[in-house]
Enzyme design. Structure first.
Site, PDB file in Angstrom:
ATOM      1  CG  ASP A  86      -2.450   0.775   0.804  1.00  0.00           C
ATOM      2  OD1 ASP A  86      -2.368   1.573  -0.105  1.00  0.00           O
ATOM      3  OD2 ASP A  86      -3.112   0.566   1.900  1.00  0.00           O
ATOM      4  N   GLY A  87       0.278   2.604  -0.419  1.00  0.00           N
ATOM      5  CA  GLY A  87       0.987   3.549  -0.242  1.00  0.00           C
ATOM      6  C   GLY A  87       0.788   4.466   1.073  1.00  0.00           C
ATOM      7  CB  ALA A  88       2.063   6.339   2.840  1.00  0.00           C
ATOM      8  CD  GLU A 108      -5.745   2.657   2.615  1.00  0.00           C
ATOM      9  OE1 GLU A 108      -5.544   3.070   1.432  1.00  0.00           O
ATOM     10  OE2 GLU A 108      -5.191   3.491   3.424  1.00  0.00           O
TER      11      GLU A 108
END
Length: 227
Positions: A86-88, A108
């Site tokens: 996942d991104g941030a 998430e």
């Protein structure tokens, strides 16, 4: 100079190169939400034979995965899986994150909790010395919006309701600016304990295990104890 889009594409490809050799054909892969993850899903499509299925943190990502013929499982069907990608919105040196710009923060957090390892993929603009420049998303039950906003103002924050937006859980988002996040773990605990809060976008109690950061000079790894 590389554009931010190009950096995101580099991060997505690096995640693919990192994860695929570390999973087997029976593995389930956890997939997050966001623009960088969209690119990861696009790159993943050509390699769907190298894993069994995916579990997703949002309807948006699930639809994209299914569009490529990748099976998406319900999280309740899975006891654990090896990797969550996942991104941030922000990541600090200790791999503590702020997330939720896309509104999927609660799912998430849930999906990440079931994974054995969390790989965060970002471009260098997301790296910060201290979390808090990006407004902190807080998912709230609709009837509690005003009450939670008052409590957040008491913490020094300036909450703003994300108008016209509902999460996949049918809840709203308060985006909170002006927070002084000196102790991310303590603040995450405090906000999560406010009645009416579903979850906040701090991933500090359980952050990422590794971050792949796309920079103008190439990919960089951030791991605990390594800057």
């Amino acid at each position: 100079m590389l554009s931010q889009q190009a950096l995101k594409e580099n991060a997505a490809r690096a995640a693919l190169d990192y994860v695929l050799p570390r999973i087997d054909p029976d593995a389930v892969l956890g997939v997050g939400t966001g623009s960088t993850v969209d690119l990861f899903i696009d790159a993943l499509a050509a390699h769907k034979h190298r894993f069994r299925a995916a579990v997703s943190s949002s309807g948006r990502s699930a639809d994209r995965l299914r569009g490529y013929g990748i099976e998406v499982l319900d999280l309740n069907e899975i006891e654990s899986f090896p990797w969550y990608v996942d991104g941030a919105d922000e990541v600090d040196r200790a791999l503590r994150l702020t997330k939720g710009g896309g509104g999927a923060l609660t799912r998430e957090k849930i999906v990440a909790s079931v994974a054995k390892r969390f790989l965060c993929i970002v471009d260098e603009s997301k790296c910060v010395e201290r979390l808090g420049k990006f407004p902190l998303p807080v998912e709230v039950i609709p009837m509690a919006t005003a009450a939670v906003a008052r409590r957040l103002r008491g913490l020094g924050g300036v909450p703003r309701e994300r108008r016209g937006f509902l999460t996949d859980n049918g809840c709203g988002i308060l985006d909170v600016s002006n927070l002084d996040i000196v102790d991310p773990v303590a603040l995450e605990t405090t906000i999560n304990n406010i009645p009416g809060v579903v979850a906040c976008g701090l991933f500090a109690i359980a952050g990422a295990d590794l971050a792949l950061v796309a920079t103008q000079s190439g990919m960089r790894e951030l791991a605990p104890g390594r800057s």
